[in-house]
Design a protein around this motif. Structure first.
Motif, PDB file in Angstrom:
ATOM      1  N   GLY A  34       0.812  -1.215   0.000  1.00  0.00           N
ATOM      2  CA  GLY A  34       0.000   0.000   0.000  1.00  0.00           C
ATOM      3  C   GLY A  34       0.845   1.264   0.000  1.00  0.00           C
ATOM      4  O   GLY A  34       2.075   1.216   0.174  1.00  0.00           O
ATOM      5  N   LEU A  35       0.170   2.364  -0.196  1.00  0.00           N
ATOM      6  CA  LEU A  35       0.806   3.687  -0.235  1.00  0.00           C
ATOM      7  C   LEU A  35       1.054   4.164   1.195  1.00  0.00           C
ATOM      8  O   LEU A  35       0.141   4.111   2.030  1.00  0.00           O
ATOM      9  CB  LEU A  35      -0.137   4.659  -0.954  1.00  0.00           C
ATOM     10  CG  LEU A  35       0.393   6.058  -1.239  1.00  0.00           C
ATOM     11  CD1 LEU A  35       1.238   6.047  -2.501  1.00  0.00           C
ATOM     12  CD2 LEU A  35      -0.762   7.025  -1.394  1.00  0.00           C
ATOM     13  N   ILE A  45       6.165   3.446  13.576  1.00  0.00           N
ATOM     14  CA  ILE A  45       4.894   2.924  13.048  1.00  0.00           C
ATOM     15  C   ILE A  45       4.463   3.752  11.843  1.00  0.00           C
ATOM     16  O   ILE A  45       4.455   4.988  11.887  1.00  0.00           O
ATOM     17  CB  ILE A  45       3.812   2.906  14.142  1.00  0.00           C
ATOM     18  CG1 ILE A  45       4.144   1.788  15.151  1.00  0.00           C
ATOM     19  CG2 ILE A  45       2.419   2.660  13.547  1.00  0.00           C
ATOM     20  CD1 ILE A  45       3.219   1.678  16.312  1.00  0.00           C
ATOM     21  N   GLY A  46       4.140   3.044  10.780  1.00  0.00           N
ATOM     22  CA  GLY A  46       3.650   3.686   9.574  1.00  0.00           C
ATOM     23  C   GLY A  46       2.233   3.234   9.277  1.00  0.00           C
ATOM     24  O   GLY A  46       1.747   2.259   9.854  1.00  0.00           O
ATOM     25  N   VAL A  47       1.578   3.963   8.391  1.00  0.00           N
ATOM     26  CA  VAL A  47       0.232   3.586   7.962  1.00  0.00           C
ATOM     27  C   VAL A  47       0.241   3.506   6.447  1.00  0.00           C
ATOM     28  O   VAL A  47       0.641   4.463   5.766  1.00  0.00           O
ATOM     29  CB  VAL A  47      -0.827   4.607   8.426  1.00  0.00           C
ATOM     30  CG1 VAL A  47      -2.205   4.218   7.905  1.00  0.00           C
ATOM     31  CG2 VAL A  47      -0.848   4.721   9.939  1.00  0.00           C
ATOM     32  N   ILE A  48      -0.149   2.324   5.931  1.00  0.00           N
ATOM     33  CA  ILE A  48      -0.270   2.198   4.479  1.00  0.00           C
ATOM     34  C   ILE A  48      -1.751   2.176   4.103  1.00  0.00           C
ATOM     35  O   ILE A  48      -2.604   1.794   4.922  1.00  0.00           O
ATOM     36  CB  ILE A  48       0.462   0.947   3.927  1.00  0.00           C
ATOM     37  CG1 ILE A  48      -0.098  -0.349   4.532  1.00  0.00           C
ATOM     38  CG2 ILE A  48       1.946   1.058   4.084  1.00  0.00           C
ATOM     39  CD1 ILE A  48       0.333  -1.600   3.780  1.00  0.00           C
ATOM     40  N   SER A  71       5.173   7.092  -1.113  1.00  0.00           N
ATOM     41  CA  SER A  71       5.708   5.963  -1.873  1.00  0.00           C
ATOM     42  C   SER A  71       4.924   4.694  -1.533  1.00  0.00           C
ATOM     43  O   SER A  71       4.253   4.625  -0.502  1.00  0.00           O
ATOM     44  CB  SER A  71       7.185   5.735  -1.543  1.00  0.00           C
ATOM     45  OG  SER A  71       7.990   6.652  -2.245  1.00  0.00           O
ATOM     46  N   VAL A  72       5.053   3.693  -2.406  1.00  0.00           N
ATOM     47  CA  VAL A  72       4.348   2.424  -2.188  1.00  0.00           C
ATOM     48  C   VAL A  72       5.334   1.422  -1.575  1.00  0.00           C
ATOM     49  O   VAL A  72       6.473   1.314  -2.036  1.00  0.00           O
ATOM     50  CB  VAL A  72       3.779   1.875  -3.526  1.00  0.00           C
ATOM     51  CG1 VAL A  72       2.971   0.599  -3.286  1.00  0.00           C
ATOM     52  CG2 VAL A  72       2.911   2.921  -4.208  1.00  0.00           C
ATOM     53  N   TYR A  73       4.887   0.738  -0.527  1.00  0.00           N
ATOM     54  CA  TYR A  73       5.742  -0.239   0.168  1.00  0.00           C
ATOM     55  C   TYR A  73       5.035  -1.580   0.262  1.00  0.00           C
ATOM     56  O   TYR A  73       3.802  -1.643   0.296  1.00  0.00           O
ATOM     57  CB  TYR A  73       6.103   0.250   1.576  1.00  0.00           C
ATOM     58  CG  TYR A  73       7.044   1.421   1.557  1.00  0.00           C
ATOM     59  CD1 TYR A  73       8.419   1.244   1.622  1.00  0.00           C
ATOM     60  CD2 TYR A  73       6.552   2.723   1.433  1.00  0.00           C
ATOM     61  CE1 TYR A  73       9.291   2.325   1.571  1.00  0.00           C
ATOM     62  CE2 TYR A  73       7.410   3.813   1.386  1.00  0.00           C
ATOM     63  CZ  TYR A  73       8.781   3.600   1.455  1.00  0.00           C
ATOM     64  OH  TYR A  73       9.634   4.671   1.393  1.00  0.00           O
ATOM     65  N   ARG A  95       9.984  -3.274   1.712  1.00  0.00           N
ATOM     66  CA  ARG A  95      10.710  -2.726   0.558  1.00  0.00           C
ATOM     67  C   ARG A  95       9.839  -1.733  -0.184  1.00  0.00           C
ATOM     68  O   ARG A  95       8.606  -1.821  -0.152  1.00  0.00           O
ATOM     69  CB  ARG A  95      11.202  -3.823  -0.376  1.00  0.00           C
ATOM     70  CG  ARG A  95      10.104  -4.545  -1.088  1.00  0.00           C
ATOM     71  CD  ARG A  95      10.658  -5.619  -2.001  1.00  0.00           C
ATOM     72  NE  ARG A  95       9.570  -6.281  -2.697  1.00  0.00           N
ATOM     73  CZ  ARG A  95       9.429  -6.328  -4.005  1.00  0.00           C
ATOM     74  NH1 ARG A  95      10.316  -5.763  -4.793  1.00  0.00           N
ATOM     75  NH2 ARG A  95       8.414  -6.956  -4.558  1.00  0.00           N
ATOM     76  N   ASN A  96      10.524  -0.806  -0.823  1.00  0.00           N
ATOM     77  CA  ASN A  96       9.833   0.185  -1.647  1.00  0.00           C
ATOM     78  C   ASN A  96       9.469  -0.477  -2.973  1.00  0.00           C
ATOM     79  O   ASN A  96      10.318  -1.103  -3.600  1.00  0.00           O
ATOM     80  CB  ASN A  96      10.767   1.378  -1.882  1.00  0.00           C
ATOM     81  CG  ASN A  96      10.113   2.465  -2.691  1.00  0.00           C
ATOM     82  OD1 ASN A  96       9.649   2.230  -3.794  1.00  0.00           O
ATOM     83  ND2 ASN A  96      10.079   3.660  -2.153  1.00  0.00           N
ATOM     84  N   VAL A  97       8.186  -0.350  -3.359  1.00  0.00           N
ATOM     85  CA  VAL A  97       7.755  -0.940  -4.633  1.00  0.00           C
ATOM     86  C   VAL A  97       7.100   0.125  -5.521  1.00  0.00           C
ATOM     87  O   VAL A  97       6.113  -0.145  -6.194  1.00  0.00           O
ATOM     88  CB  VAL A  97       6.814  -2.155  -4.431  1.00  0.00           C
ATOM     89  CG1 VAL A  97       7.569  -3.358  -3.908  1.00  0.00           C
ATOM     90  CG2 VAL A  97       5.651  -1.823  -3.510  1.00  0.00           C
ATOM     91  N   ASP A  98       7.672   1.332  -5.494  1.00  0.00           N
ATOM     92  CA  ASP A  98       7.187   2.369  -6.402  1.00  0.00           C
ATOM     93  C   ASP A  98       7.244   1.844  -7.835  1.00  0.00           C
ATOM     94  O   ASP A  98       8.267   1.297  -8.253  1.00  0.00           O
ATOM     95  CB  ASP A  98       8.062   3.623  -6.290  1.00  0.00           C
ATOM     96  CG  ASP A  98       7.687   4.472  -5.080  1.00  0.00           C
ATOM     97  OD1 ASP A  98       6.559   4.336  -4.581  1.00  0.00           O
ATOM     98  OD2 ASP A  98       8.539   5.273  -4.632  1.00  0.00           O
ATOM     99  N   GLY A  99       6.155   1.991  -8.569  1.00  0.00           N
ATOM    100  CA  GLY A  99       6.104   1.499  -9.954  1.00  0.00           C
ATOM    101  C   GLY A  99       5.350   0.190 -10.070  1.00  0.00           C
ATOM    102  O   GLY A  99       5.148  -0.308 -11.185  1.00  0.00           O
ATOM    103  N   ILE A 100       4.941  -0.377  -8.933  1.00  0.00           N
ATOM    104  CA  ILE A 100       4.200  -1.639  -9.000  1.00  0.00           C
ATOM    105  C   ILE A 100       2.837  -1.383  -9.660  1.00  0.00           C
ATOM    106  O   ILE A 100       2.210  -0.333  -9.456  1.00  0.00           O
ATOM    107  CB  ILE A 100       4.029  -2.256  -7.594  1.00  0.00           C
ATOM    108  CG1 ILE A 100       3.513  -3.699  -7.692  1.00  0.00           C
ATOM    109  CG2 ILE A 100       3.105  -1.418  -6.711  1.00  0.00           C
ATOM    110  CD1 ILE A 100       3.553  -4.461  -6.370  1.00  0.00           C
ATOM    111  N   ASP A 101       2.411  -2.335 -10.458  1.00  0.00           N
ATOM    112  CA  ASP A 101       1.100  -2.251 -11.104  1.00  0.00           C
ATOM    113  C   ASP A 101       0.077  -2.864 -10.137  1.00  0.00           C
ATOM    114  O   ASP A 101      -0.071  -4.086 -10.065  1.00  0.00           O
ATOM    115  CB  ASP A 101       1.137  -3.019 -12.428  1.00  0.00           C
ATOM    116  CG  ASP A 101      -0.152  -2.889 -13.228  1.00  0.00           C
ATOM    117  OD1 ASP A 101      -1.216  -2.664 -12.605  1.00  0.00           O
ATOM    118  OD2 ASP A 101      -0.089  -3.026 -14.467  1.00  0.00           O
TER     119      ASP A 101
END
Lengths: 126, 158
Positions: A34-35, A45-48, A71-73, A95-101
């Motif tokens: 998620g973003l 702590i993060g929130v996606i 960014s998308v993780y 991991r960062n997955v920016d660009g994921i479809d």
């Protein structure tokens, strides 16, 4: 051996994580994507977010990763259910997955699950 | 039995790697669903465990359907197995293995190719090649290929 106890993180979408879902279980190993909407350096702590669903991620055990809101993780970890029924993922990897479809991801997760279920049924019959 | 896959790297989901059954007559040869024979596999997944020993790196790959243990040997400079190779070849293998080991970090996505085998009753991969995937869609595409190949190549569908 310690590593043989590592459970695979089942890939899910955040839409599938609700209290009556089979994935909504204490210590369930999951893979979520998620973003990143917010991140606290103090609490780690993060929130996606994905669509209208969000999930808290505890990143205190992660190393060598920096977080950038927007960014998308993708995280693999174990789900913890708080007494107020709020879920938080204790991340083991991230991991960062920016660009994921994401559309392809959602469809493929569904297809993969169907494939694995059919295979399981075939093996049960055999 | 179809042996056309025996010398290729079969793209299999981890769960299917653990379901390979050993050949009763041939060492290091395994059957996929009782139809095809394989001895090499390819998997793509997230590295979730890493343990560096003196002679090898042991790591686990999680592809969403299971985890598989992989071994990357780092003993090229000391093992008698490599005596038959020239010193420059041994050095090249050693450097390549060290570089791959350095890149294998928890959280990274790796494409692992290698020989599949049984160790203490559990399937594991002896890696010959480990590539860290930068494409965020690499795992998705691997899943799709595994599903397609499983239906069209490794098993006969009625």
């Amino acid at each position: 051996m310690a590593n043989s106890q590592i459970e695979s993180g089942a890939p899910i979408t955040l839409q599938e994580l609700y209290p009556s879902s089979p994935f909504f279980m204490e210590a369930r190993s999951l893979r979520v994507t998620g973003l990143l909407k917010g991140y606290s350096v103090e609490t780690a702590i993060g929130v996606i977010e994905d669509g209208d669903r969000s999930l808290k991620i505890n990143t205190q055990h992660l190393r060598d990763i920096s977080f950038r809101v927007g960014s998308v993780y993708q995280f693999i970890g174990d789900l913890h259910i708080e007494p107020n029924n709020e879920a938080i993922l204790q991340a083991r990897t991230g991991r960062n997955v920016d660009g994921i479809d994401m559309n392809l991801y959602r469809k493929t997760v569904e297809l993969l699950r169907q494939f694995l279920d059919v295979e399981d049924n075939i093996n049960m019959v055999e | 039995m179809d042996r056309s896959q025996q010398n290729t790297h079969a793209k299999l989901m981890t769960r299917d790697i653990h379901r390979l059954t050993p050949s009763p007559t041939e060492a290091n040869c395994f059957s996929v669903g009782g139809i095809s024979w394989v001895s090499r596999v390819e998997t793509v997944g997230t590295i979730v465990y890493r343990d560096m020993a003196e002679k090898f790196l042991k790591f686990n790959v999680d592809d969403g359907a299971g985890c598989v243990t992989c071994i990357l040997w780092l003993n090229q400079l000391t093992s008698p197995y490599f005596n038959r190779f020239s010193s420059s070849t041994i050095l090249m293998h050693a450097r390549t293995a060290r570089r791959q080991a350095r890149d294998i970090r928890i959280g990274a996505v790796a494409r692992v190719r290698g020989r599949v085998g049984l160790y203490r009753g559990v399937m594991q991969i002896t890696a010959t090649n480990v590539v860290i995937e930068r494409d965020p869609n690499a795992e998705i595409l691997h899943w799709l290929e595994c599903v397609r190949l499983s239906r069209s190549c490794y098993r006969i569908q009625s």
